[in-house]
Design a protein around this motif. Structure first.
Motif, mmCIF file in Angstrom:
data_model
loop_
_atom_site.group_PDB
_atom_site.id
_atom_site.type_symbol
_atom_site.label_atom_id
_atom_site.label_comp_id
_atom_site.label_asym_id
_atom_site.label_seq_id
_atom_site.Cartn_x
_atom_site.Cartn_y
_atom_site.Cartn_z
ATOM 1 N N TRP A 159 5.908 15.784 -7.379
ATOM 2 C CA TRP A 159 6.115 14.874 -8.505
ATOM 3 C C TRP A 159 5.887 15.585 -9.828
ATOM 4 C CZ3 TRP A 159 3.793 9.353 -7.493
ATOM 5 C CH2 TRP A 159 4.440 8.766 -6.399
ATOM 6 N N HIS A 192 10.243 5.399 0.124
ATOM 7 C CA HIS A 192 10.751 6.453 -0.756
ATOM 8 C C HIS A 192 10.086 6.333 -2.123
ATOM 9 C CE1 HIS A 192 13.246 3.553 -2.949
ATOM 10 N NE2 HIS A 192 13.564 3.049 -1.770
ATOM 11 N N SER A 193 10.304 7.346 -2.927
ATOM 12 C CA SER A 193 9.790 7.345 -4.298
ATOM 13 C C SER A 193 10.850 6.805 -5.244
ATOM 14 C CB SER A 193 9.400 8.758 -4.713
ATOM 15 O OG SER A 193 8.387 9.258 -3.875
ATOM 16 N N LEU A 230 6.619 8.763 -11.283
ATOM 17 C CA LEU A 230 7.259 8.230 -10.086
ATOM 18 C C LEU A 230 6.389 7.143 -9.494
ATOM 19 C CD1 LEU A 230 7.991 11.543 -10.088
ATOM 20 C CD2 LEU A 230 9.392 10.721 -8.234
ATOM 21 N N ASP A 264 5.471 5.279 -5.745
ATOM 22 C CA ASP A 264 5.570 5.403 -4.293
ATOM 23 C C ASP A 264 5.720 4.008 -3.722
ATOM 24 O OD1 ASP A 264 5.481 6.085 -1.644
ATOM 25 O OD2 ASP A 264 3.380 6.688 -1.657
ATOM 26 N N THR A 265 6.882 3.725 -3.135
ATOM 27 C CA THR A 265 7.129 2.400 -2.575
ATOM 28 C C THR A 265 6.903 2.362 -1.067
ATOM 29 O OG1 THR A 265 9.477 2.829 -2.194
ATOM 30 C CG2 THR A 265 8.852 1.920 -4.347
ATOM 31 N N GLY A 266 6.496 3.466 -0.488
ATOM 32 C CA GLY A 266 6.332 3.552 0.959
ATOM 33 C C GLY A 266 7.483 4.314 1.562
ATOM 34 N N PHE A 288 -3.383 10.645 -3.405
ATOM 35 C CA PHE A 288 -2.097 10.056 -3.775
ATOM 36 C C PHE A 288 -0.980 10.952 -3.270
ATOM 37 C CE2 PHE A 288 -4.988 8.103 -6.819
ATOM 38 C CZ PHE A 288 -4.664 6.785 -6.614
ATOM 39 N N THR A 289 -1.022 11.232 -1.965
ATOM 40 C CA THR A 289 -0.017 12.034 -1.302
ATOM 41 C C THR A 289 -0.053 11.702 0.175
ATOM 42 O OG1 THR A 289 0.681 14.290 -0.765
ATOM 43 C CG2 THR A 289 -1.660 13.950 -1.061
ATOM 44 N N SER A 290 1.081 11.880 0.848
ATOM 45 C CA SER A 290 1.093 11.639 2.290
ATOM 46 C C SER A 290 0.459 12.800 3.045
ATOM 47 C CB SER A 290 2.530 11.419 2.772
ATOM 48 O OG SER A 290 3.316 12.550 2.484
#
Length: 176
Positions: free
Chosen positions: A102, A130-131, A124, A126-128, A15-17
């Protein structure tokens, strides 16, 4: 987390880029999966171990796959299905200027430019692009405490994050 292959490897959806913390840590801490708010255990799987020692780890088609010491077949790997992985904070890469983890934002008080309390960060989304901050409004005040408030975590709305004072100052009104 789920089984991957026949040799006891597992696959993890990070759950991170940037899953660098998973690659740099050879010890992953586990929490059992939740099923309707209760920790899930079965006679077949028993309790989920609290620590995994990682022998090998790599990226594979958007997932992280890992080989765990003592997990030698798919059946053993399947016993870990749904468990949640955590790594030590020491394994996190250093955040850049104006970058925040986060976990550091959760629990901070959010106030607007007028100094009005908007709530506390629950988490938070994650919408892609931005958060988005998820806030629980303060119990006292102009807003209903049962309503969750969402504020985009972007420079257009976030003026300042002060981890020392545990506050986030935003350009946002009580009636938004």
């Amino acid at each position: 987390m789920d089984a991957w292959g026949l040799q006891g490897w597992i696959k993890v959806q990070p759950f991170t880029s940037d899953p660098q913390a998973l690659f740099s840590s050879r010890r992953w801490f586990l929490k059992p999966p939740l099923l309707r708010g209760v920790f899930k255990t079965t006679a077949a799987t028993g309790l989920v171990p609290s620590l995994l020692r990682i022998s090998a780890v790599r990226e594979q088609a958007g997932f992280v796959v890992a080989q765990i010491q003592g997990v030698e077949n798919r059946t053993n790997a399947e016993a870990l299905r749904g468990a949640r992985i955590f790594v030590s904070r020491a394994s996190f890469p250093t955040a850049g200027d104006d970058e925040y983890y986060w976990i550091d934002l959760i629990g901070l008080e959010v106030v607007n430019r007028k100094g009005e309390a908007l709530g506390r960060v629950l988490g938070l989304l994650d919408t892609g692009p931005h958060s988005v901050l998820r806030l629980m409004p303060p119990a006292q005040g102009a807003v209903d405490a049962s309503e969750e408030r969402l504020i985009p975590f972007v420079a257009a709305y976030v003026d300042q994050v002060c981890l020392v004072e545990r506050t986030i100052r935003v350009d946002w009104e009580l009636d938004y």
